[in-house]
Structure formats: C-alpha cells, structure tokens
Design a protein around this motif. Sequence first.
Motif, mmCIF file in Angstrom:
data_model
loop_
_atom_site.group_PDB
_atom_site.id
_atom_site.type_symbol
_atom_site.label_atom_id
_atom_site.label_comp_id
_atom_site.label_asym_id
_atom_site.label_seq_id
_atom_site.Cartn_x
_atom_site.Cartn_y
_atom_site.Cartn_z
ATOM 1 N N MET A 112 0.891 -1.087 0.025
ATOM 2 C CA MET A 112 -0.005 0.126 0.082
ATOM 3 C C MET A 112 0.917 1.331 -0.092
ATOM 4 N N LEU A 113 0.682 2.092 -0.915
ATOM 5 C CA LEU A 113 1.137 3.514 -0.846
ATOM 6 C C LEU A 113 0.496 4.476 -0.599
ATOM 7 N N ILE A 114 1.143 5.190 0.500
ATOM 8 C CA ILE A 114 -0.085 6.322 1.232
ATOM 9 C C ILE A 114 -0.030 7.431 0.317
ATOM 10 N N LYS A 115 -1.171 7.866 0.092
ATOM 11 C CA LYS A 115 -1.286 9.032 -1.257
ATOM 12 C C LYS A 115 -1.482 10.486 -0.272
ATOM 13 N N SER A 116 -2.331 10.430 0.734
ATOM 14 C CA SER A 116 -2.652 11.631 1.529
ATOM 15 C C SER A 116 -3.144 11.196 2.930
ATOM 16 N N ALA A 117 -3.085 11.996 3.899
ATOM 17 C CA ALA A 117 -3.779 11.617 5.371
ATOM 18 C C ALA A 117 -3.881 13.155 5.799
ATOM 19 N N LYS A 118 -5.141 13.209 6.079
ATOM 20 C CA LYS A 118 -5.646 14.553 6.605
ATOM 21 C C LYS A 118 -6.407 14.347 7.973
ATOM 22 N N TYR A 119 -6.348 15.274 8.931
ATOM 23 C CA TYR A 119 -7.089 15.412 9.996
ATOM 24 C C TYR A 119 -8.455 15.531 9.710
ATOM 25 N N ILE A 120 -9.506 14.968 10.410
ATOM 26 C CA ILE A 120 -10.887 15.208 10.151
ATOM 27 C C ILE A 120 -11.668 15.557 11.304
ATOM 28 N N ILE A 121 -11.576 14.854 12.501
ATOM 29 C CA ILE A 121 -12.424 15.674 13.711
ATOM 30 C C ILE A 121 -11.993 14.976 14.889
ATOM 31 N N SER A 122 -11.966 15.496 16.131
ATOM 32 C CA SER A 122 -11.834 15.003 17.332
ATOM 33 C C SER A 122 -13.138 14.916 18.133
ATOM 34 N N SER A 123 -13.386 13.747 18.733
ATOM 35 C CA SER A 123 -14.750 13.375 19.048
ATOM 36 C C SER A 123 -14.534 13.068 20.725
ATOM 37 N N PRO A 124 -15.379 13.165 21.508
ATOM 38 C CA PRO A 124 -15.644 13.098 22.665
ATOM 39 C C PRO A 124 -16.104 11.523 22.985
ATOM 40 N N ASP A 125 -16.749 10.972 22.129
ATOM 41 C CA ASP A 125 -17.254 9.639 22.222
ATOM 42 C C ASP A 125 -17.802 8.936 20.770
ATOM 43 N N TYR A 126 -17.733 7.407 21.122
ATOM 44 C CA TYR A 126 -17.745 6.889 19.604
ATOM 45 C C TYR A 126 -18.981 7.204 19.023
ATOM 46 N N LYS A 127 -20.194 7.643 19.512
ATOM 47 C CA LYS A 127 -21.200 7.930 18.910
ATOM 48 C C LYS A 127 -21.029 9.251 17.946
ATOM 49 N N LYS A 128 -20.348 10.028 18.393
ATOM 50 C CA LYS A 128 -19.959 11.412 17.853
ATOM 51 C C LYS A 128 -18.805 11.384 16.824
ATOM 52 N N CYS A 129 -18.249 9.920 16.425
ATOM 53 C CA CYS A 129 -17.186 9.985 15.551
ATOM 54 C C CYS A 129 -17.805 10.062 14.170
ATOM 55 N N PRO A 130 -16.911 9.960 13.141
ATOM 56 C CA PRO A 130 -17.599 10.204 11.676
ATOM 57 C C PRO A 130 -18.272 8.763 11.234
ATOM 58 N N LYS A 131 -19.250 8.885 10.321
ATOM 59 C CA LYS A 131 -19.921 7.623 10.024
ATOM 60 C C LYS A 131 -19.066 6.535 9.799
ATOM 61 N N PRO A 132 -19.387 5.358 10.349
ATOM 62 C CA PRO A 132 -18.436 4.308 10.134
ATOM 63 C C PRO A 132 -18.465 3.499 8.831
ATOM 64 N N ASP A 133 -18.205 4.126 7.597
ATOM 65 C CA ASP A 133 -18.610 3.702 6.295
ATOM 66 C C ASP A 133 -17.236 3.444 5.528
ATOM 67 N N ILE A 134 -15.985 3.575 6.147
ATOM 68 C CA ILE A 134 -14.951 2.979 5.813
ATOM 69 C C ILE A 134 -14.201 2.447 6.713
ATOM 70 N N PRO A 135 -13.168 1.421 6.449
ATOM 71 C CA PRO A 135 -12.393 0.735 7.510
ATOM 72 C C PRO A 135 -11.675 1.487 8.536
ATOM 73 N N GLU A 136 -11.459 1.061 9.630
ATOM 74 C CA GLU A 136 -10.691 2.153 10.461
ATOM 75 C C GLU A 136 -9.658 1.238 11.536
ATOM 76 N N PHE A 137 -8.564 1.869 11.699
ATOM 77 C CA PHE A 137 -7.545 1.149 12.440
ATOM 78 C C PHE A 137 -7.002 2.263 13.837
ATOM 79 N N ALA A 138 -7.155 1.953 14.854
ATOM 80 C CA ALA A 138 -6.850 2.826 15.948
ATOM 81 C C ALA A 138 -5.381 2.531 16.622
#
Length: 215
Positions: free
Chosen positions: A1-27
Amino acid sequence: MLIKSAKYIISSPDYKKCPKPDIPEFAFFGRSNVGKSSLINMLCNQKNLARISGSPGKTQLINHFEVTASPHASILQGEGPVLRWYLVDLPGYGFAKVSQRQRKNWEKMISDYIRKRENLLSLFLLIDSRHPPQKNDIDFINQLGDWKVPFCLVFTKTDKETQKTVSKNVNDFLSTMQETWYELPPHIITSALKKHGREKMLKFIESQIVEQAKR
Ligand code: GDP
C-alpha cells in the motif's frame, strides 16, 4: 500500500460522535510517551500530522484522520483503485495528573469506542520495546481478549536499545502472554526514527482491508 494522503478530520468525545463508520478503521493506542505520534507520522510520511492530537483540548479525545492509499497490486500495475481508511489516534494511558473522574471518563470513552465502533478492523497496541513486560499493558491485552477485539502488537523505539535487549523484551512479552493466551496476536517491530516496520504495518492494514471486503 502506498499512502497518497492523510488529513485530520475531527476529534470526538465519544464513539457516537465519530464520523460515519463507512470506511475501514485502524486505531492506535498505548501508554503516553510510547511513541504513538512519531509512529503515526512515520506511517503517513508527514512530520506533524499526529501533533494535532496532542494540541491543547484534543489530548483526551478520539482523533480521526482520513488516509487514502493505492493498494500494492496497483503500485505494480500503474494507476488503480484508491483505498480509503480512517486512522484513529486514541489518547494514551499513564497520565500523571488526572483526577479520578477524568480517569473514569477516559476509560469509558476508550472501552466504548473499542467495543462498539463497528468499522474498527484492528487496534494497534503500542508497546515500548525498551522495557520488560508491564502489568498494565498485559491487563489491557487481557481485557481486549475478553472483549474479542482484534489487535496487533507494535513494539516501538527499537533503535534505542541493542538488538539483544529488544529481542529479550519482545520474547518476554510474548512469553508472558502465552501464559494465558492460546494463540498469540500478530506483532510488528518498529522504529519511527529509522522508519523500520513501516512496510509491514502498511501490508497488515491492506490485508485487513482486503479480508474485510471479501466478507
Ligand atoms: P506519544 O506520547 O506516544 O505520542 O510519543 P511521541 O511520539 O511523542 O514520542 C515520545 C518521545 O519518544 C519523543 O521524544 C520521540 O522523539 C521519542 N521517540 C518516539 N519514537 C521513537 C523512535 O522510534 N526512536 C527514538 N529514538 N525515539 C523515538
């Protein structure tokens, strides 16, 4: 995998306020000072990406970054599809000065996020390779086992000690786990300074995304 871009989106106080879970996620998670920001920056090839998470007001939040990348096959064949995934920087444990209440809030935020975030494919648990196994890392791992959360161990700062010490600490860590674990999780040896382990981590992420797409 070649990283093309990485950008900050948002900071959330709990999981319910996180971005819509529509793409894979790694923490990414570990005790404070384990080298988490350095590793995230190294992975994304950016100097100050994870510094955002450390800026005042953001240290105790769930920080989302969106990454776009080319899968390995398309690097070989020229232009191809683009992979999109979230990289999440979770606030670490081991803060010196937090009140009982802040600690409880933080624990709830982390455990809710880890257990309930539906697009979380894997957690990277960072372990400082300079030290022998630490009880709170092992306790947390056992908790992950109880929750059945998939994770990958990432040993950090391996350039800081001799290879012999790093090997001993890693082996001791895995042996300690073997006392209670039937099967060991994957582990990756890294140095943000030397950029070691980067390819392995990217490969692991890509394989998880591909596996999930097949399900
Ligand atoms: P965080 O608190 O987990 O985000 O940790 P940082 O990424 O801020 O790193 C803590 C300290 O360890 C900083 O002084 C980093 O420069 C240093 N550090 C992090 N990763 C490495 C590494 O791979 N090698 C070396 N030599 N130092 C590192």
